[in-house]
Scaffold this motif. Structure first.
Motif, PDB file in Angstrom:
ATOM      1  N   GLY A   1       0.823  -1.200   0.000  1.00 44.16           N
ATOM      2  CA  GLY A   1       0.000   0.000   0.000  1.00 44.16           C
ATOM      3  C   GLY A   1       0.860   1.254   0.000  1.00 44.16           C
ATOM      4  O   GLY A   1       2.068   1.198   0.245  1.00 44.16           O
ATOM      5  N   LEU A   2       0.234   2.371  -0.276  1.00 43.18           N
ATOM      6  CA  LEU A   2       0.950   3.639  -0.407  1.00 43.18           C
ATOM      7  C   LEU A   2       0.917   4.435   0.895  1.00 43.18           C
ATOM      8  O   LEU A   2      -0.019   4.313   1.697  1.00 43.18           O
ATOM      9  N   ILE A   3       1.934   5.268   1.088  1.00 46.37           N
ATOM     10  CA  ILE A   3       1.995   6.145   2.252  1.00 46.37           C
ATOM     11  C   ILE A   3       1.280   7.453   1.932  1.00 46.37           C
ATOM     12  O   ILE A   3       1.736   8.217   1.074  1.00 46.37           O
ATOM     13  N   ASP A   4       0.146   7.675   2.580  1.00 44.09           N
ATOM     14  CA  ASP A   4      -0.576   8.955   2.542  1.00 44.09           C
ATOM     15  C   ASP A   4      -0.610   9.556   1.135  1.00 44.09           C
ATOM     16  O   ASP A   4      -0.157  10.695   0.918  1.00 44.09           O
ATOM     17  N   PRO A   5      -1.159   8.837   0.160  1.00 44.65           N
ATOM     18  CA  PRO A   5      -1.019   9.266  -1.247  1.00 44.65           C
ATOM     19  C   PRO A   5      -1.730  10.572  -1.572  1.00 44.65           C
ATOM     20  O   PRO A   5      -1.407  11.193  -2.592  1.00 44.65           O
TER      21      PRO A   5
ATOM     22  N   ALA B   1      10.106  13.827   2.863  1.00 41.70           N
ATOM     23  CA  ALA B   1      10.918  13.185   3.895  1.00 41.70           C
ATOM     24  C   ALA B   1      10.128  13.054   5.190  1.00 41.70           C
ATOM     25  O   ALA B   1      10.167  12.006   5.852  1.00 41.70           O
ATOM     26  N   GLU B   2       9.418  14.091   5.558  1.00 42.52           N
ATOM     27  CA  GLU B   2       8.666  14.072   6.808  1.00 42.52           C
ATOM     28  C   GLU B   2       7.534  13.059   6.757  1.00 42.52           C
ATOM     29  O   GLU B   2       7.301  12.326   7.725  1.00 42.52           O
ATOM     30  N   VAL B   3       6.809  13.011   5.628  1.00 39.52           N
ATOM     31  CA  VAL B   3       5.693  12.074   5.516  1.00 39.52           C
ATOM     32  C   VAL B   3       6.205  10.634   5.549  1.00 39.52           C
ATOM     33  O   VAL B   3       5.645   9.764   6.235  1.00 39.52           O
ATOM     34  N   THR B   4       7.272  10.372   4.811  1.00 37.49           N
ATOM     35  CA  THR B   4       7.839   9.016   4.777  1.00 37.49           C
ATOM     36  C   THR B   4       8.375   8.615   6.145  1.00 37.49           C
ATOM     37  O   THR B   4       8.129   7.501   6.633  1.00 37.49           O
TER      38      THR B   4
END
Length: 615
Positions: A437-441, A502-505
């Motif tokens: 799944g994707l991170i906060d797409p 970078a912050e979201v990941t």
């Protein structure tokens, strides 16, 4: 140094000069000891100099009485096609000219070039038997090796950038300390580089970055120059179009040794450059032509799991030649790692912009091509298709990240795959809500950019050892300004967006580590940024992961996967959780592309491979 022969004076033209009552400006006075001429925009007269070279649109003059101030160039470009085409004017002629001092640049992002425009030849005083070039490092200072200008505040890669403009501040030159100042102090001069070597491959036009037999820093084993936080390698200079109309070779390689180069220092498309009198000649090429295969091979168990990462540069099913070349890299040079992170996988019909988003055929073609070379390797693959034309890259291509994996070694943990708009979550266990799944797409940080793909894996050797992975391809640096440009520090396009990514990941990864501090996690891919730059450094700090180059002890100068301008650099990284980093068994960058010529490279990135004990 400089002019060492006697002028054969022509009496008639000397008389003409002596009869003039107009005060003369010297070339040194016109150039001054700053980037912008103190005479910019003014008409000047009786400028005397010897012709050192002729080009298609003008000539270059050097003062007949060289100065002693290392900050001030005694060379000057005189722009005028009629003058350039005048067959009666030759190299060695001593001219007296009038004209207007101009600061020329074809783009506002470039540094201006001081030149004399609208020239009129007042007199030809004589001819020199020989015009001797200045040998860089012997007749001049040696180029500084780390800093570009005092305006960079200690690092050409500093953030925030674009804080000042050279053309506005116009600082006094310090050629013994700063690279831009050094090359500016030689603009217009005829120079020689002795024993040059190529620190990058030529581009498709034959432009080649070189250094001579002066001191260099950041030297890697292939004799390129690797950048670092305080070192952008300003000692390199690009060799551009030969003045005799010949062509530089385009098949050169990183580390080539070249014949001595003589030419004119100038500005070309935003870079200090040397226009050689004739084309570059390669003396010798390093061997082997490309790096050998990785030494890291899989044990087939959790005790020796191999993981690779590769930006495969706009791969789609229809490009069979590209697919075959990539497959050879994966099968033979990467030794078919158990798990492979890939970036820049296009949809099944490539750049045909018809709404196609699936990439199953592309990944199947790549897997089949690998198996054709290695019958024992039957890769499976997994991915999440993007929203059409929402992830950047070539229009219609719908690039995304994906995984190839060897099912006899790894399998996806049970779960439901997410789609392009569903945000993954960390569940108790820890486990993933969507796998993959994707991170906060839908986060604005990912607008027109690739979304990280998260997956949870387990080994099939009976241990059921778990590995979490995050495959990234952050926003592009496209649109950044030249390291030789007017903006200081240079514009690092997209740095704010990459910092947000970078912050979201990192937030997602830190939630995994909060749930299980001993979890095995690998984050890999094309970060489009250097490890020491603010976005990646911030990611490492917030995520709690360790740069695998650090964990594996990769020498600083050998940390490169990409060539750009004068620098060997690393845009592709692997980061590991504490538990994984502590048990890394090896990590290698496989230089199957950066060592090759422009036309022979398969991708513009090198792949990397690591081996881990995740039991």
């Amino acid at each position: 140094m400089g002019i060492t022969t006697t002028i054969r004076w022509l009496a008639a033209t000397t008389t003409t000069l002596l009869a003039s009552s107009v005060a003369a400006q010297s070339i040194a006075q016109i150039n001054g000891n700053r980037f912008i001429s103190p005479y910019a925009g003014q008409a000047v007269s009786n400028v005397t100099g010897v012709v050192t070279a002729k080009g298609p649109s003008g000539i270059w003059l050097r003062s007949t009485t060289p100065g002693t101030d290392a900050r001030v160039s005694d060379g000057l470009y005189v722009y005028g096609s009629a003058l350039a085409k005048n067959a009666s004017i030759a190299v060695g002629d001593v001219l007296v000219v009038d004209g207007t001092v101009s600061e020329y640049r074809s783009n506002s992002a470039y540094l201006p070039l001081t030149e004399l425009t609208s020239p009129t030849v007042r007199a030809v005083l004589g001819t020199l038997d020989n015009v001797a070039p200045l040998v860089i490092g012997k007749d001049t200072l040696c180029p500084p090796t780390q800093q570009y200008t005092q305006l960079d505040q200690g690092s050409v890669f500093a953030v925030p950038n674009n804080e000042s403009l050279v053309s506005v501040v116009n600082p006094e030159l310090q050629p013994d300390k700063y690279g831009l100042d050094f090359w500016e102090s030689l603009v217009g001069q005829l120079v020689t580089i002795e024993s040059p070597r190529a620190v990058a491959r030529p581009n498709q036009y034959g432009d080649t970055w070189v250094v001579g037999n002066w001191a260099t820093t950041g030297d890697n084993e292939r004799t390129g120059l690797t950048n670092s936080l305080g070192d952008g390698n300003p000692e390199a200079i690009i060799i551009s179009n030969p003045l005799d109309g010949s062509d530089n070779p385009t098949d050169g390689k990183l580390g080539d040794k070249l014949e001595d180069i003589t030419g004119i220092v100038t500005q070309v498309y935003g870079f200090y450059s040397i226009l050689p009198l004739t084309n570059i000649t390669v003396v010798s090429t390093l061997s082997p032509a490309a790096a050998g295969p990785t030494t890291l091979t899989s044990s087939g168990t959790c005790a020796g799991l191999t993981v690779g990462s590769y930006n495969v540069e706009n791969t789609y099913a229809g490009d069979t030649a590209h697919i075959a070349a990539l497959a050879r890299h994966i099968a033979e040079f990467m030794q078919a790692p158990d798990l492979l992170f890939v970036q820049e996988i296009q949809d099944d019909n490539g750049e045909t912009n018809d709404g196609t988003v699936d990439s199953g055929a592309t990944l199947a073609a790549l897997a089949d091509a690998v198996q054709a070379l290695r019958p024992d390797v039957g890769y499976n693959y997994t991915y999440v298709s993007p929203v059409n034309n929402a992830d950047g890259g070539a229009p219609g291509g719908n690039i995304r990240v994906a995984y190839l994996y060897r099912p006899e070694v790894l399998r996806l943990q049970e779960g439901v795959a997410g789609n392009a708009t569903q945000a993954n979550e960390v569940l108790p266990g820890p486990a993933l809500k969507y796998n993959p799944g994707l991170i906060d797409p839908l986060n604005e940080a990912w607008a027109n950019s690739r979304k990280p793909l998260v997956a949870a894996w387990e080994t099939v050797d009976g241990s059921n050892a778990t590995l979490f992975t995050v495959n990234v391809h952050w926003g592009s640096k496209g649109g950044s300004s030249s390291l030789h440009g007017d903006a200081r520090p240079p514009v690092n396009k997209g740095v704010e967006k990459r910092s947000a990514q970078a912050e979201v990941t990192a937030s997602f990864i830190s939630s995994l580590l909060s749930a299980d501090p001993s979890a095995h996690i690998l984050t890999a891919g094309d970060f489009n940024e250097f490890a020491f730059a603010e976005p990646v450094a911030r990611f490492a700090s917030l995520s709690g992961l360790t740069d695998l180059d650090e964990a594996a002890g990769t020498p600083a100068a050998e940390r490169y996967t990409y060539l750009y301008d004068m620098n060997s650099q690393e845009l592709d990284h692997v980061f590991a959780s504490p538990a994984t980093a502590a048990k890394v068994q090896g990590f290698e960058h496989i230089h199957v592309n950066t060592w090759l010529s422009y036309d022979d490279q398969t991708s513009d990135h090198d792949p990397s491979v690591g081996r881990f004990d995740i039991c």
